[in-house]
Scaffold this motif. Structure first.
Motif, PDB file in Angstrom:
ATOM      1  N   GLY A 215     -34.590   7.599  -4.789  1.00 15.80           N
ATOM      2  CA  GLY A 215     -34.881   7.293  -3.399  1.00 15.80           C
ATOM      3  C   GLY A 215     -36.302   6.890  -3.113  1.00 15.80           C
ATOM      4  N   GLY A 216     -37.035   6.479  -4.152  1.00 12.69           N
ATOM      5  CA  GLY A 216     -38.391   5.984  -3.954  1.00 12.69           C
ATOM      6  C   GLY A 216     -39.489   6.951  -4.309  1.00 12.69           C
ATOM      7  N   ASN A 217     -39.155   8.134  -4.822  1.00 12.95           N
ATOM      8  CA  ASN A 217     -40.212   9.067  -5.229  1.00 12.95           C
ATOM      9  C   ASN A 217     -40.959   8.556  -6.454  1.00 12.95           C
ATOM     10  OD1 ASN A 217     -39.659  10.996  -3.199  1.00 12.95           O
ATOM     11  ND2 ASN A 217     -37.944  11.788  -4.398  1.00 12.95           N
ATOM     12  N   THR A 218     -40.226   7.972  -7.385  1.00 14.57           N
ATOM     13  CA  THR A 218     -40.836   7.402  -8.587  1.00 14.57           C
ATOM     14  C   THR A 218     -40.246   6.015  -8.813  1.00 14.57           C
ATOM     15  OG1 THR A 218     -39.153   8.399 -10.035  1.00 14.57           O
ATOM     16  CG2 THR A 218     -41.184   9.652  -9.660  1.00 14.57           C
ATOM     17  N   TRP A 219     -41.017   5.184  -9.511  1.00 14.27           N
ATOM     18  CA  TRP A 219     -40.604   3.803  -9.764  1.00 14.27           C
ATOM     19  C   TRP A 219     -40.795   3.450 -11.233  1.00 14.27           C
ATOM     20  CZ3 TRP A 219     -38.287   0.735  -6.144  1.00 14.27           C
ATOM     21  CH2 TRP A 219     -38.339   1.191  -4.820  1.00 14.27           C
ATOM     22  N   SER A 220     -39.943   2.590 -11.704  1.00 18.36           N
ATOM     23  CA  SER A 220     -40.049   2.098 -13.072  1.00 18.36           C
ATOM     24  C   SER A 220     -41.247   1.166 -13.201  1.00 18.36           C
ATOM     25  CB  SER A 220     -38.784   1.317 -13.442  1.00 18.36           C
ATOM     26  OG  SER A 220     -38.735   0.102 -12.693  1.00 18.36           O
ATOM     27  N   PRO A 221     -41.653   0.840 -14.428  1.00 20.93           N
ATOM     28  CA  PRO A 221     -42.674  -0.204 -14.593  1.00 20.93           C
ATOM     29  C   PRO A 221     -42.137  -1.564 -14.144  1.00 20.93           C
ATOM     30  CG  PRO A 221     -42.437   1.131 -16.584  1.00 20.93           C
ATOM     31  CD  PRO A 221     -41.291   1.484 -15.695  1.00 20.93           C
ATOM     32  N   PHE A 222     -43.049  -2.511 -13.952  1.00 21.84           N
ATOM     33  CA  PHE A 222     -42.665  -3.871 -13.601  1.00 21.84           C
ATOM     34  C   PHE A 222     -41.931  -4.538 -14.752  1.00 21.84           C
ATOM     35  CE2 PHE A 222     -46.054  -3.191 -10.576  1.00 21.84           C
ATOM     36  CZ  PHE A 222     -45.628  -3.886  -9.455  1.00 21.84           C
ATOM     37  N   VAL A 223     -40.898  -5.293 -14.411  1.00 22.67           N
ATOM     38  CA  VAL A 223     -40.240  -6.182 -15.358  1.00 22.67           C
ATOM     39  C   VAL A 223     -40.411  -7.595 -14.807  1.00 22.67           C
ATOM     40  CG1 VAL A 223     -38.101  -6.825 -16.510  1.00 22.67           C
ATOM     41  CG2 VAL A 223     -38.549  -4.414 -15.969  1.00 22.67           C
ATOM     42  N   PHE A 224     -41.196  -8.408 -15.489  1.00 18.88           N
ATOM     43  CA  PHE A 224     -41.467  -9.758 -15.012  1.00 18.88           C
ATOM     44  C   PHE A 224     -40.300 -10.675 -15.321  1.00 18.88           C
ATOM     45  CE2 PHE A 224     -45.828  -8.149 -15.155  1.00 18.88           C
ATOM     46  CZ  PHE A 224     -46.288  -8.594 -13.927  1.00 18.88           C
ATOM     47  N   LEU A 225     -40.053 -11.592 -14.387  1.00 18.15           N
ATOM     48  CA  LEU A 225     -38.936 -12.517 -14.495  1.00 18.15           C
ATOM     49  C   LEU A 225     -39.466 -13.900 -14.855  1.00 18.15           C
ATOM     50  CD1 LEU A 225     -36.960 -11.404 -11.306  1.00 18.15           C
ATOM     51  CD2 LEU A 225     -36.744 -10.532 -13.638  1.00 18.15           C
ATOM     52  N   GLY A 226     -39.726 -14.102 -16.124  1.00 23.41           N
ATOM     53  CA  GLY A 226     -40.172 -15.401 -16.612  1.00 23.41           C
ATOM     54  C   GLY A 226     -41.404 -15.897 -15.877  1.00 23.41           C
ATOM     55  N   ASN A 227     -41.360 -17.153 -15.424  1.00 25.82           N
ATOM     56  CA  ASN A 227     -42.475 -17.765 -14.714  1.00 25.82           C
ATOM     57  C   ASN A 227     -42.291 -17.738 -13.200  1.00 25.82           C
ATOM     58  OD1 ASN A 227     -43.929 -18.487 -17.053  1.00 25.82           O
ATOM     59  ND2 ASN A 227     -42.654 -20.306 -17.327  1.00 25.82           N
ATOM     60  N   SER A 228     -41.393 -16.911 -12.725  1.00 30.47           N
ATOM     61  CA  SER A 228     -41.167 -16.867 -11.276  1.00 30.47           C
ATOM     62  C   SER A 228     -42.355 -16.225 -10.569  1.00 30.47           C
ATOM     63  CB  SER A 228     -39.884 -16.096 -10.963  1.00 30.47           C
ATOM     64  OG  SER A 228     -40.009 -14.735 -11.325  1.00 30.47           O
ATOM     65  N   GLY A 229     -42.522 -16.595  -9.300  1.00 31.17           N
ATOM     66  CA  GLY A 229     -43.595 -16.027  -8.504  1.00 31.17           C
ATOM     67  C   GLY A 229     -43.116 -15.353  -7.239  1.00 31.17           C
ATOM     68  N   MET A 230     -41.797 -15.423  -6.985  1.00 33.95           N
ATOM     69  CA  MET A 230     -41.246 -14.799  -5.791  1.00 33.95           C
ATOM     70  C   MET A 230     -39.788 -14.448  -6.036  1.00 33.95           C
ATOM     71  SD  MET A 230     -40.977 -18.208  -3.351  1.00 33.95           S
ATOM     72  CE  MET A 230     -42.710 -18.578  -3.541  1.00 33.95           C
ATOM     73  N   VAL A 231     -39.311 -13.467  -5.283  1.00 32.03           N
ATOM     74  CA  VAL A 231     -37.909 -13.049  -5.329  1.00 32.03           C
ATOM     75  C   VAL A 231     -37.322 -13.285  -3.944  1.00 32.03           C
ATOM     76  CG1 VAL A 231     -36.328 -11.106  -5.588  1.00 32.03           C
ATOM     77  CG2 VAL A 231     -38.239 -11.388  -7.182  1.00 32.03           C
ATOM     78  N   LEU A 232     -36.222 -14.038  -3.896  1.00 33.19           N
ATOM     79  CA  LEU A 232     -35.648 -14.417  -2.615  1.00 33.19           C
ATOM     80  C   LEU A 232     -34.365 -13.684  -2.274  1.00 33.19           C
ATOM     81  CD1 LEU A 232     -36.908 -17.203  -4.153  1.00 33.19           C
ATOM     82  CD2 LEU A 232     -36.603 -17.982  -1.826  1.00 33.19           C
ATOM     83  N   ASP A 233     -33.651 -13.173  -3.280  1.00 31.15           N
ATOM     84  CA  ASP A 233     -32.425 -12.439  -3.006  1.00 31.15           C
ATOM     85  C   ASP A 233     -32.113 -11.559  -4.207  1.00 31.15           C
ATOM     86  OD1 ASP A 233     -30.180 -11.562  -1.667  1.00 31.15           O
ATOM     87  OD2 ASP A 233     -29.027 -13.409  -1.901  1.00 31.15           O
ATOM     88  N   VAL A 234     -31.506 -10.402  -3.943  1.00 28.47           N
ATOM     89  CA  VAL A 234     -31.051  -9.487  -4.993  1.00 28.47           C
ATOM     90  C   VAL A 234     -29.651  -9.028  -4.619  1.00 28.47           C
ATOM     91  CG1 VAL A 234     -31.418  -7.286  -6.177  1.00 28.47           C
ATOM     92  CG2 VAL A 234     -33.386  -8.696  -5.538  1.00 28.47           C
TER      93      VAL A 234
END
Length: 802
Positions: A215-234
């Motif tokens: 529920g947001g108490n802890t977070w995983s490390p970042f996983v980068f998505l190739g050369n993307s610079g923004m996320v528009l939908d999940v």
């Protein structure tokens, strides 16, 4: 005008005689990025020029491109994460939620948490918050709701049904508060969070995914998505044993088959705007050239292999398209489409498919009148001229026919209960025409049935709006407690430090009420530069775009106390400021009380001119005039500065790692070269400590080892003064007004606030508890009793020093 041209020619000779480059040699028509904005004041004016017109949103993006470049460096986000990790390892006790060492001052949020008055010609008693990207209600618990803000991160409440919920930010501990998109997993304690808002230009970290399972108490490390610079939908597929996550980015689609631990690129299809799972499989919409056509509709049976679907009536001439289903796996799918920005950026139509997305029927919105038309919306053309930006659709999952649809665009929202045959307008941006209020520019919506009660929630540039009666009435009070405004600049009254002005993205110019966290909107539209006299609290300034500066001779707590500038079309000027030469964003510099005891002098600039007013904005006079065919002052947020000692010493940052300096109130100017090894330009602000010591910062997105340089001889020579600073952009430098030796300086960086007390020999992170957010402005009173910081996404913060 002849005076300006004559002065520019004379100045060119002055530079050559001083042994520096002449203006013609040194200046180009662009900023350091090499990008020239495609939007001018005249094109802005011709397209409408109003605060809710397409040029306003485009202008912000074009301004950022001119500052930082048309595209971000491919390694930008990776470098930001590396710098954050380094700083977090160095200062672990200063992180949000940590226990700071004894004696370390702690940052305290002062809001804005709410408003009791909003003024945009029409006065309303409403509360807004910042721009939202997603609304995620718990599927069964009506009291648990998550909100993703565009630059304020994710917020959570566990008492949503209270009249005023308690909101808690749950992403302050991670590196970025930039919100791209988010979705719940099979467990409502699991969230998948994608970073990089598509409309902020430069997120601190974009194109990356994080995950929480608690529920947001802890977070995983970042996983980068190739050369993307923004996320528009999940979107998350929970049908199998493990969550399958699909992510739409500006570099295609990425897929995780292991619950968000790893991602693989499955489609390289340009900017993917939307994802939906229908009865036939997965659907995705992409616009190959970002906001422009050609648009493509993709289909995949398994989310791995994607093929284009032929849907010429839907995709022809389209740019952004948003998909919506009432529930994953539905036969009925809707597609809300905007025309390409090369052909108007307006609404194309709403389309419906009854076979899972294979064939589409246009519903003819642009020619249909709602049952309650008004002068702003005589038809259901809701998007106006910025369809690439305001795009909201949700299908009511409780309607078995899937005929109930809610739409939002620019100024109004609408609803149909018969599959698009008839429509009713629900809300209006100023509560006009007998409609309830919801802020303009709609971005997201959801329908919740948790606890057996239906709630329709919409997210706009002004936050969250809720209806318990399927759109008949709406409340804005759930915004109370959200501190996620996008603040460009901040000013504080010199005689009343409690009083604060802030300029915000699409939420106007706001003023703090007493010693509270209430900030009322006293002027509407976009708010950019602000100023407040430091001597006798007699004047204040705010600004809109292209040199438009409004001013107040009294406490500016209500709109009628502001005076608008007068535009002279023949000279293209607002009270003397050349709008045709101005940047989209209009900065304002406020002198100290010592320099300006009368409290009526301010400074601003355009690309080629620096202006001064001595009557608090009623008229402006150029004190530097260069050829309007060239760029002499960078388009930074804090590009011009004045000495705390007097009004004679003024400086402005120039392209090419240079700075313009006058020591005689503009009678003569010199252009100084600040480039030293490791300092590569993109100068962003100047801090005068006294008339001899001054500092210059950089906002170079490409990275460099020296982000601050210092001069002790009035700007003639420069040396590195950056040791200990993170190698990230700096928005503003502030020399402590109670230390005229010039040894104490504060830096507003993209990773927090830093301080030096030894003249730049070493810097360290300053204060505990500040979220990792882009700090946009700094203020300190003359006695040095506190430091105040504004942020782009997490409000205003105070740090007591007494």
């Amino acid at each position: 005008m002849m005076t300006w041209l004559h002065k520019a020619t004379w100045l060119g000779g002055l530079f050559a005689a001083a042994g520096t480059m002449s203006l013609a040699q040194a200046q180009t028509a662009t900023d350091d990025s090499g990008y020239r904005s495609t939007q001018t004041f005249r094109s802005f004016q011709a397209a409408g020029g109003g605060e809710e017109d397409r040029p306003t949103v485009m202008g912000r993006l074009e301004w950022l491109k001119a500052r930082y470049g048309a595209t971000l460096p491919a390694d930008f986000s990776h470098r930001m994460v590396q710098e954050w990790a380094k700083q977090r390892a160095t200062y672990p006790q200063l992180a949000p939620g940590a226990t700071p060492p004894a004696g370390v001052p702690q940052w305290q949020s002062i809001g804005p948490t709410r408003a009791v008055k909003t003024q945009n010609d029409i006065q309303l008693s409403v509360t807004d918050s910042g721009r939202l990207r997603n609304i995620l209600p718990h599927p069964t618990d009506p009291n648990t709701v998550y909100l993703l803000s565009s630059s304020g991160g994710i917020w959570k409440t566990s008492n949503f049904e209270s009249p005023y919920p308690t909101w808690t930010p749950i992403t302050d501990k991670v590196i970025t508060t930039s919100g791209g998109a988010a979705a719940l997993g099979r467990s409502p304690q699991t969230l998948y969070y994608g970073t990089g808002d598509p409309f902020d230009g430069i997120p601190i970290v974009g194109g990356a995914m994080l995950k929480t399972t608690d529920g947001g108490n802890t977070w995983s490390p970042f996983v980068f998505l190739g050369n993307s610079g923004m996320v528009l939908d999940v979107k998350v597929d929970t049908r199998g044993a493990t969550d399958v996550v699909l992510v739409a980015t500006d570099a295609g689609i990425f897929r995780s088959a292991d619950g968000g631990n790893t991602y693989a690129q499955v489609l390289n299809g340009g900017r993917v705007w939307s994802l939906a799972r229908s009865s036939t499989g997965w659907l995705a919409t992409a616009a190959t050239s970002g906001y422009y056509s050609p648009a493509t509709l993709y289909w995949s049976n398994d989310g791995i292999t994607w093929t284009p679907l032929s849907a010429p009536n839907l995709t022809g001439g389209a740019g952004r398209i948003t998909l919506a289903v009432g529930a994953p796996g539905d036969n009925v799918v809707y597609a809300y489409a905007a025309n390409s920005c090369s052909s108007g950026c307006d609404q194309k139509d709403l389309f419906r498919s009854g076979d899972g997305g294979y064939t589409w029927t246009a519903l003819g919105l642009n020619s249909k009148a709602p049952v309650n038309p008004n002068e702003e919306n005589p038809t259901m053309e809701l998007m106006g001229g910025q369809g690439f930006y305001n795009h909201m659709i949700v299908v009511d999952p409780t309607d078995p026919t899937r005929n109930t649809v809610y739409l939002g665009g620019q100024l109004n929202t609408g609803k149909t209960t018969d599959g698009g045959q008839t429509w009713r307008l629900m809300t209006n941006w100023l509560a006009q025409f007998g409609l309830p209020y919801a802020h303009a520019d709609h971005h997201t919506a959801t329908v919740s049935t948790a606890g057996g009660m239906k709630r329709v929630m919409i997210g706009t540039d002004g936050g969250l709006f809720l209806s318990y009666d399927e759109g008949k009435t709406w409340t804005d009070q759930k915004n109370t407690g959200l501190v996620d405004y996008l603040i460009y600049s901040m000013a504080t009254s010199g005689s009343d430090p409690k009083s604060v002005l802030i300029g915000l993205q699409d939420n106007g110019t706001r003023i703090r009420v007493g010693n509270t966290s209430v900030f009322n909107q006293s002027f509407g539209g976009d708010g950019f530069g602000v100023g407040w006299s430091q001597s006798r609290n007699v004047t204040a300034l705010g600004s809109y775009v292209y040199g438009y500066i409004y001013y107040a001779q009294k406490d500016p707590n209500i709109q009628k106390k502001w005076t608008d500038p007068t535009f002279d079309d023949a000279t293209c000027t607002y009270n003397g400021i050349n709008a045709c030469n101005a940047y989209f964003v209009t900065p304002i510099a406020t002198p100290s009380a010592q320099a300006d005891p009368g409290g009526k002098t301010y400074f601003t600039n355009t690309k080629s001119l620096i202006y001064r007013t001595d009557d608090a904005g009623a008229s402006w006079t150029p004190i530097f005039s260069g050829s309007t065919a060239a760029t002499y002052i960078r388009g930074a947020s804090h590009s011009v500065s004045v000495s705390p000692i007097d009004l004679n010493h003024v400086a402005a940052v120039s392209p090419g790692g240079r700075v313009l300096i006058t020591v005689d109130a503009g009678a003569t100017w010199k252009q100084r070269n600040t480039l030293v090894p490791g300092h590569l330009g993109y100068n962003s602000s100047v801090a005068w400590a006294n008339n001899s010591v001054l500092y210059v910062s950089s906002e170079n997105p490409f990275g460099q080892s020296v982000y601050v340089v210092k001069s002790t001889d009035g700007g003639a020579t420069w040396a590195a003064a950056s040791n200990g600073l993170p190698n990230v952009p700096i928005q503003k430098l502030l020399a402590a007004p109670n230390d005229l030796s010039g040894n104490t300086v504060y830096a507003a960086t993209w990773l927090g606030v830093y301080r030096t007390t030894n003249g730049g020999i070493s810097w360290s992170q300053f204060g505990a508890g500040l979220p990792t957010v882009e700090v946009s402005d700094l203020y300190m009173p003359a006695d040095g009793s506190f430091l105040r910081a504004s942020t782009y996404g997490r409000g205003v913060w105070d740090l007591s020093l007494r």
